[in-house]
Design a protein around this motif. Structure first.
Motif, PDB file in Angstrom:
ATOM      1  N   GLU A  96       0.768  -1.148  -0.131  1.00  0.00           N
ATOM      2  CA  GLU A  96       0.014   0.256   0.134  1.00  0.00           C
ATOM      3  C   GLU A  96       0.757   1.283   0.100  1.00  0.00           C
ATOM      4  N   GLY A  97       2.054   1.186   0.626  1.00  0.00           N
ATOM      5  CA  GLY A  97       2.828   2.563   0.742  1.00  0.00           C
ATOM      6  C   GLY A  97       3.484   2.805  -0.632  1.00  0.00           C
ATOM      7  N   VAL A  98       3.874   1.844  -1.213  1.00  0.00           N
ATOM      8  CA  VAL A  98       4.668   2.126  -2.631  1.00  0.00           C
ATOM      9  C   VAL A  98       3.568   2.459  -3.706  1.00  0.00           C
ATOM     10  N   ALA A  99       2.234   2.083  -3.420  1.00  0.00           N
ATOM     11  CA  ALA A  99       1.211   2.177  -4.108  1.00  0.00           C
ATOM     12  C   ALA A  99       0.886   3.436  -4.323  1.00  0.00           C
ATOM     13  N   ALA A 100       0.724   3.976  -3.091  1.00  0.00           N
ATOM     14  CA  ALA A 100       0.264   5.452  -2.996  1.00  0.00           C
ATOM     15  C   ALA A 100       1.739   6.497  -3.445  1.00  0.00           C
ATOM     16  N   LYS A 101       2.579   5.909  -3.592  1.00  0.00           N
ATOM     17  CA  LYS A 101       3.901   6.815  -4.234  1.00  0.00           C
ATOM     18  C   LYS A 101       3.909   6.557  -5.736  1.00  0.00           C
ATOM     19  N   GLY A 102       3.025   5.738  -6.497  1.00  0.00           N
ATOM     20  CA  GLY A 102       3.058   5.669  -7.731  1.00  0.00           C
ATOM     21  C   GLY A 102       3.310   4.377  -8.492  1.00  0.00           C
ATOM     22  N   ALA A 103       3.720   3.413  -7.579  1.00  0.00           N
ATOM     23  CA  ALA A 103       4.009   1.966  -8.195  1.00  0.00           C
ATOM     24  C   ALA A 103       2.772   1.269  -8.247  1.00  0.00           C
ATOM     25  N   SER A 104       2.632   0.548  -9.514  1.00  0.00           N
ATOM     26  CA  SER A 104       1.793  -0.530 -10.008  1.00  0.00           C
ATOM     27  C   SER A 104       1.759  -1.659  -9.065  1.00  0.00           C
ATOM     28  N   VAL A 105       0.990  -2.365  -8.485  1.00  0.00           N
ATOM     29  CA  VAL A 105       0.846  -3.490  -7.738  1.00  0.00           C
ATOM     30  C   VAL A 105       0.313  -4.898  -8.308  1.00  0.00           C
ATOM     31  N   ALA A 106       1.195  -5.913  -8.606  1.00  0.00           N
ATOM     32  CA  ALA A 106       0.791  -6.951  -9.067  1.00  0.00           C
ATOM     33  C   ALA A 106       0.141  -8.009  -8.149  1.00  0.00           C
ATOM     34  N   SER A 107      -0.980  -8.252  -8.524  1.00  0.00           N
ATOM     35  CA  SER A 107      -1.582  -9.526  -7.589  1.00  0.00           C
ATOM     36  C   SER A 107      -0.960 -10.829  -7.756  1.00  0.00           C
ATOM     37  N   THR A 108      -0.254 -11.091  -8.473  1.00  0.00           N
ATOM     38  CA  THR A 108       0.352 -12.317  -8.517  1.00  0.00           C
ATOM     39  C   THR A 108       1.972 -12.261  -9.164  1.00  0.00           C
ATOM     40  N   VAL A 109       2.478 -13.090  -8.779  1.00  0.00           N
ATOM     41  CA  VAL A 109       3.957 -13.136  -9.540  1.00  0.00           C
ATOM     42  C   VAL A 109       3.986 -13.462 -10.974  1.00  0.00           C
ATOM     43  N   THR A 110       3.135 -14.128 -11.452  1.00  0.00           N
ATOM     44  CA  THR A 110       3.093 -14.136 -12.792  1.00  0.00           C
ATOM     45  C   THR A 110       2.833 -12.832 -13.613  1.00  0.00           C
ATOM     46  N   GLU A 111       2.029 -12.133 -12.944  1.00  0.00           N
ATOM     47  CA  GLU A 111       1.568 -10.613 -13.338  1.00  0.00           C
ATOM     48  C   GLU A 111       2.758  -9.739 -13.318  1.00  0.00           C
ATOM     49  N   ALA A 112       3.618  -9.924 -12.170  1.00  0.00           N
ATOM     50  CA  ALA A 112       4.659  -8.981 -11.988  1.00  0.00           C
ATOM     51  C   ALA A 112       5.964  -9.487 -13.056  1.00  0.00           C
ATOM     52  N   LEU A 113       6.144 -10.818 -13.244  1.00  0.00           N
ATOM     53  CA  LEU A 113       7.226 -11.082 -14.326  1.00  0.00           C
ATOM     54  C   LEU A 113       6.570 -10.439 -15.812  1.00  0.00           C
ATOM     55  N   ALA A 114       5.455 -10.754 -15.940  1.00  0.00           N
ATOM     56  CA  ALA A 114       4.969 -10.256 -17.280  1.00  0.00           C
ATOM     57  C   ALA A 114       5.062  -8.564 -17.431  1.00  0.00           C
ATOM     58  N   ALA A 115       4.969  -8.085 -16.512  1.00  0.00           N
ATOM     59  CA  ALA A 115       5.003  -6.502 -16.599  1.00  0.00           C
ATOM     60  C   ALA A 115       6.197  -5.879 -17.205  1.00  0.00           C
ATOM     61  N   ASN A 116       7.431  -6.501 -16.712  1.00  0.00           N
ATOM     62  CA  ASN A 116       8.735  -5.896 -17.218  1.00  0.00           C
ATOM     63  C   ASN A 116       9.693  -6.763 -17.610  1.00  0.00           C
ATOM     64  N   GLU A 117      10.600  -6.479 -18.358  1.00  0.00           N
ATOM     65  CA  GLU A 117      11.964  -7.556 -18.567  1.00  0.00           C
ATOM     66  C   GLU A 117      12.900  -7.348 -17.358  1.00  0.00           C
ATOM     67  N   ILE A 118      12.992  -6.342 -16.890  1.00  0.00           N
ATOM     68  CA  ILE A 118      13.822  -6.291 -15.737  1.00  0.00           C
ATOM     69  C   ILE A 118      13.292  -6.743 -14.461  1.00  0.00           C
ATOM     70  N   VAL A 119      13.599  -7.776 -13.614  1.00  0.00           N
ATOM     71  CA  VAL A 119      12.954  -8.148 -12.549  1.00  0.00           C
ATOM     72  C   VAL A 119      13.974  -8.119 -11.469  1.00  0.00           C
ATOM     73  N   ILE A 120      13.870  -7.516 -10.168  1.00  0.00           N
ATOM     74  CA  ILE A 120      14.671  -7.270  -9.241  1.00  0.00           C
ATOM     75  C   ILE A 120      13.887  -8.170  -7.861  1.00  0.00           C
TER      76      ILE A 120
END
Length: 300
Positions: free
Chosen positions: A52-76
């Motif tokens: 919630e904190g990073v979302a309030a600062k502008g981050a998009s929040v993925a509900s699943t790891v699959t969604e998070a990986l699909a979003a960008n090529e660079i994954v930290i």
């Protein structure tokens, strides 16, 4: 809670979009540094409320790891340990293909090399990292991070990595970053050990730590030349030249540290391991050498 998707391409402002897995104190600090520098960020955390904190600062929040990986090529990944990284990524491993996986989770050189091989089999470029900072330091000049592994991943993520602090790329061996990390931490904890023992000793006589601190600081500063001197001796393989206090003499006097501690009702267990190493080095015929020669006993 889900924001818009950033996509894989660089934004029109030249800021590389990044996915961050893990929103503990360090992961959150990484996300905030990226956002502050204008990088679009997709974040995921096992406990969604921590996003919630990073979302309030502008981050998009993925509900699943699959969604998070699909979003960008660079994954930290910045998780508890390497087992946690596998727990998170193993079920969605196919989604790593074509990604640059940058693992900023604390671990060992062996773990880094194993994970690099695993990631590369899946078609990902792997970069390991060792963070030499606490979370509040991220994004400040005092923070720096070691990286090693895929040069391709390092190059593509460089603008994002620069937001965290100083960058130290050590080469293609993914184990080099955690090796340097652990080596610096070893030096730090050795320093801490001596400081703790010193405060315990004077405290046993009622001396306040604040009162003793300037004396301890002055003494440690005076001894700081040992670091560079020892490095020269090790690289030259010469522990005999210009010795001013040989290990034979030091080994004979060192028991006084343990005895004084015992007399004051203080344990010497932080210090005693060095005694056996010094005694062995002297028994092996190296009593005229400098103390740093005990490093030879650490080599298997």
């Amino acid at each position: 809670m889900r924001g818009r998707r950033h996509g894989r391409a660089m934004t029109e402002h030249g800021k590389t979009p990044v996915t961050v897995l893990g929103l503990g104190a360090m992961g959150t600090a990484l996300v905030e540094a990226l956002l502050a520098a204008g990088h679009p960020v997709t974040a995921w955390n096992r406990t969604a409320s921590r996003a919630e904190g990073v979302a309030a600062k502008g981050a998009s929040v993925a509900s699943t790891v699959t969604e998070a990986l699909a979003a960008n090529e660079i994954v930290i990944a910045c998780l508890l340990d390497y087992d946690s990284v596998h727990e998170v990524l193993d079920p969605v491993a196919a989604g790593l293909a074509g990604r640059q996986l940058i693992n900023l989770t604390n671990g060992t050189p062996g773990q880094a090399r194993e994970m690099a091989a695993w990631a590369e089999e899946l078609g990902a470029e792997y970069l390991d990292g060792g963070i030499m900072a606490v979370p509040p330091m991220i994004g400040s000049p005092g923070a720096f991070i070691f990286y090693s592994g895929s040069g391709t991943a390092f190059g593509r993520a460089r603008t994002a990595l620069d937001t965290f602090g100083g960058v130290n790329y050590l080469g293609a061996d993914p184990g080099l970053a955690p090796l340097h990390d652990i080596a610096l931490l070893s030096g730090m904890y050795g320093y801490f050990i001596g400081v703790i023992q010193a405060y315990a000793l004077v405290g046993s006589a009622g001396v306040k730590a604040r009162e003793f601190a300037p004396l301890l600081r002055g003494w440690i500063d005076a001894m700081s030349g040992f670091l560079e001197r020892a490095a020269e001796q090790i690289d030259d393989g010469d522990y005999l030249t210009d010795v001013v206090s040989n290990i034979g003499m030091q080994a004979a006097a060192y028991p006084n540290l343990a005895q004084a501690a015992a007399d004051q009702g203080i344990s010497a267990e932080l210090l005693t391991p060095l005694q056996s190493l010094m005694d062995k080095r002297v028994a092996d015929g190296h009593g005229a050498e400098d103390l740093i020669g005990v490093i030879e006993l650490l080599k298997k």
